[in-house]
Design an enzyme around this catalytic site. Structure first.
Site, PDB file in Angstrom:
ATOM      1  N   HIS A 160       0.819  -1.225   0.000  1.00 16.76           N
ATOM      2  CA  HIS A 160       0.000   0.000   0.000  1.00 16.76           C
ATOM      3  C   HIS A 160       0.851   1.274   0.000  1.00 16.76           C
ATOM      4  O   HIS A 160       0.338   2.353  -0.308  1.00 16.76           O
ATOM      5  CB  HIS A 160      -0.927   0.028   1.218  1.00 16.76           C
ATOM      6  CG  HIS A 160      -1.991  -1.030   1.182  1.00 16.76           C
ATOM      7  ND1 HIS A 160      -2.895  -1.131   0.151  1.00 16.76           N
ATOM      8  CD2 HIS A 160      -2.278  -2.049   2.035  1.00 16.76           C
ATOM      9  CE1 HIS A 160      -3.705  -2.163   0.378  1.00 16.76           C
ATOM     10  NE2 HIS A 160      -3.352  -2.736   1.505  1.00 16.76           N
ATOM     11  N   ASP A 285      -4.752 -13.013   2.711  1.00 19.10           N
ATOM     12  CA  ASP A 285      -6.042 -12.582   3.252  1.00 19.10           C
ATOM     13  C   ASP A 285      -7.192 -12.848   2.279  1.00 19.10           C
ATOM     14  O   ASP A 285      -8.333 -12.451   2.528  1.00 19.10           O
ATOM     15  CB  ASP A 285      -6.014 -11.106   3.671  1.00 19.10           C
ATOM     16  CG  ASP A 285      -5.212 -10.230   2.719  1.00 19.10           C
ATOM     17  OD1 ASP A 285      -4.746 -10.733   1.672  1.00 19.10           O
ATOM     18  OD2 ASP A 285      -5.041  -9.041   3.019  1.00 19.10           O
TER      19      ASP A 285
END
Lengths: 343, 343
Positions: A160, A285
């Site tokens: 990110h 995830d």
């Protein structure tokens, strides 16, 4: 497969994450890396080595120096301002505000450099982020020196983080730093394949106008998932990077059938691109029981898609990103690596 | 002087404010308006009336309808998403991200419409914000109908709210809505003078390209103070609004001598502009003991500057904005009004 791991990840141990209007214990916690390390050990995946120190030079190839200086010094400045909690941004350059000014006050600086508010900065954050980048660079170096593949057990994650923005638990973009290192050491083309549940907005932004690093990301549709404002299918690159950014946003409940088809499509693009090296932003995830995500991959699916990546037959650097169902994170991450190795 | 006040401000009663990395009791709390009301009563300032309902029409002259719809429905959507705290943004369109997409998910929408993270949205927020706008419009209407001046005891405040952004405790920009009402009812020119400690970034943004509303703001230098990214001296308007925006940023420790000189300068600009009406964004967080500000005005200074504003001899609408030293907020706000009246 070689694994690179640093104990220093434990220095990244924030106590608060802003989630659903509450300050909760962070989902991105030291136990994550420990579960993965234990699984690497119990499955006898291969040698585990500590990282070398690569200095800031390869990091500043990707990140703005003032930004790095801020991450290094934020906690001290925050404490000096008399705040009692961890450093969490409360104000930022919002839509239509001028975006060129960096305020003097730490509250303003924090908002300037933040792309999200869940990621508290606290003591040890910088040291752990530096170590995580060294883990990535050490694994990258192993491949440069002839290893076919390597696993950088990075923590904190990186995908990110943009050139001068932190958030989404990320500070230094380990995958981007490693990809740039391949380029700087002679590679003509590098592919980054991001299989984390969340869009790798930082990586996309860093390479968006470049043709020498192709970015493919499979992720939760940003309409419904963090980071919400980047990762749409129509973001295909700009300038000489046009056509070298491929997003595969998918909706809530996506299982392996759809996800695997998107992976096949991305792998075909990578084959056509014929990179000298492949960097995998490995988030697990996508797992069906992840507490903050909405894909439905089962543990066996991780082994299957590892095999698909192995079928590309490229020098492959796995960089650990997200994954928050801590008990299964080790199983799922190592399943990808074993699937890759045909185990 | 007529005061307009609504009990509905009490519906804005958030329990959490993100401040210094902690969730604290909000500085912008119901007691603020109660202290001011008590002082208006004890000083016998004049009649106190409840607001009329002006519908959404004058509000949509300033604010985006989708934005208003979001503020109205945010709390229900947030709760439906299973979050346990009040609605606080964690991700927003950050620097260099595309800014045109509004995500479907409430977390994304919240970040899209937020310009800061301290302002939780909770039950009753919309109703109180609507009532606050009605308070402003009722006071504006009194002036239209011949009153020389009126005091809108607004809460929540408004000057940080832009056309489609909330934050800084503000949701509907009461001062902007009232100024627009003057224009829509025939005024050629309106001045807004913002004496709140914080820059009125929302008001500036709303009128930045217009010559019919001149905005002057005296405030803490955004280098050091919220909102950090707007309010610099070189922001002078754009297009036909060029020359009609005047910022007076001042540093930590500024006392009445410097502050009063800036006020004199702003008042001279207002005189030259010769508006049909004057709207005062009345924040009293310039007070020396305000807990989140850094100017050093004493209680008597508020009376002095009220007199300066009175010297402009214009139809004057006072709109309550900030001020957080709750025990003195009533004294200081009413001091301005009494100073204006020459008391």
């Amino acid at each position: 497969m070689l694994t690179v791991y640093s104990e220093k990840h434990k220095l990244r141990d924030a106590k608060t994450e802003l989630y659903g209007g509450e300050l909760v214990a962070p989902f991105e916690c030291p136990a994550r890396a420990e579960y993965i390390l234990e699984r690497v050990q119990s499955e006898k995946l291969g040698e585990i080595v500590p990282p070398d120190d690569f200095t800031l030079d390869p990091i500043t190839r990707i990140h703005d120096s003032q930004f790095l200086h801020f991450i290094e010094n934020c906690w001290q400045a925050w404490q000096s301002s008399g705040y009692h909690g961890e450093a969490i941004p409360t104000v930022w350059p919002s839509r239509r505000m001028p975006q060129q000014r960096i305020p003097d006050h730490v509250e303003g600086k924090l908002g300037y450099y933040a792309l999200a508010g869940e990621t508290s900065i606290s003591n040890g954050t910088w040291e752990a982020a530096r170590a995580s980048a060294n883990v990535a660079l050490t694994a990258q170096s192993a491949i440069l020196n002839g290893a076919k593949e390597a696993f950088a057990l990075c923590r904190p994650p990186g995908h990110h983080a943009a050139s001068d923005m932190f958030g989404g638990y990320c500070f230094i973009n380990n995958a981007a730093v490693a990809a740039q290192a391949f380029i700087d050491q002679g590679a003509s083309r590098v592919s980054i394949l991001d299989v984390d549940f969340h869009h790798g907005n930082g990586t996309q932004a860093i390479f968006y106008d470049r043709a020498d690093v192709m970015f493919c990301s499979l992720h939760g549709d940003p309409n419904d998932a963090f980071p919400h404002f980047l990762g749409y299918a129509d973001e295909t690159g700009s300038g000489s990077g046009e056509g070298y950014n491929h997003n595969y946003p998918m909706g809530p409940g996506t299982g392996f059938k759809s996800w695997g088809s998107a992976l096949d499509d991305a792998c075909q693009k990578i084959r056509n691109y014929a990179p000298d090296a492949l960097v995998i932003s490995l988030g697990v995830d996508t797992f069906e029981n992840d507490p903050i995500s909405f894909f439905k991959l089962a543990s066996d699916d991780f082994k299957r898609y590892g095999a698909t990546i192995g079928g590309l037959n490229l020098p492959t650097l796995f960089i650990m990103e997200g994954g928050y169902a801590v008990e299964e994170i080790g199983i799922n991450a190592v399943n990808v690596l074993q699937g890759y190795e045909g185990i």
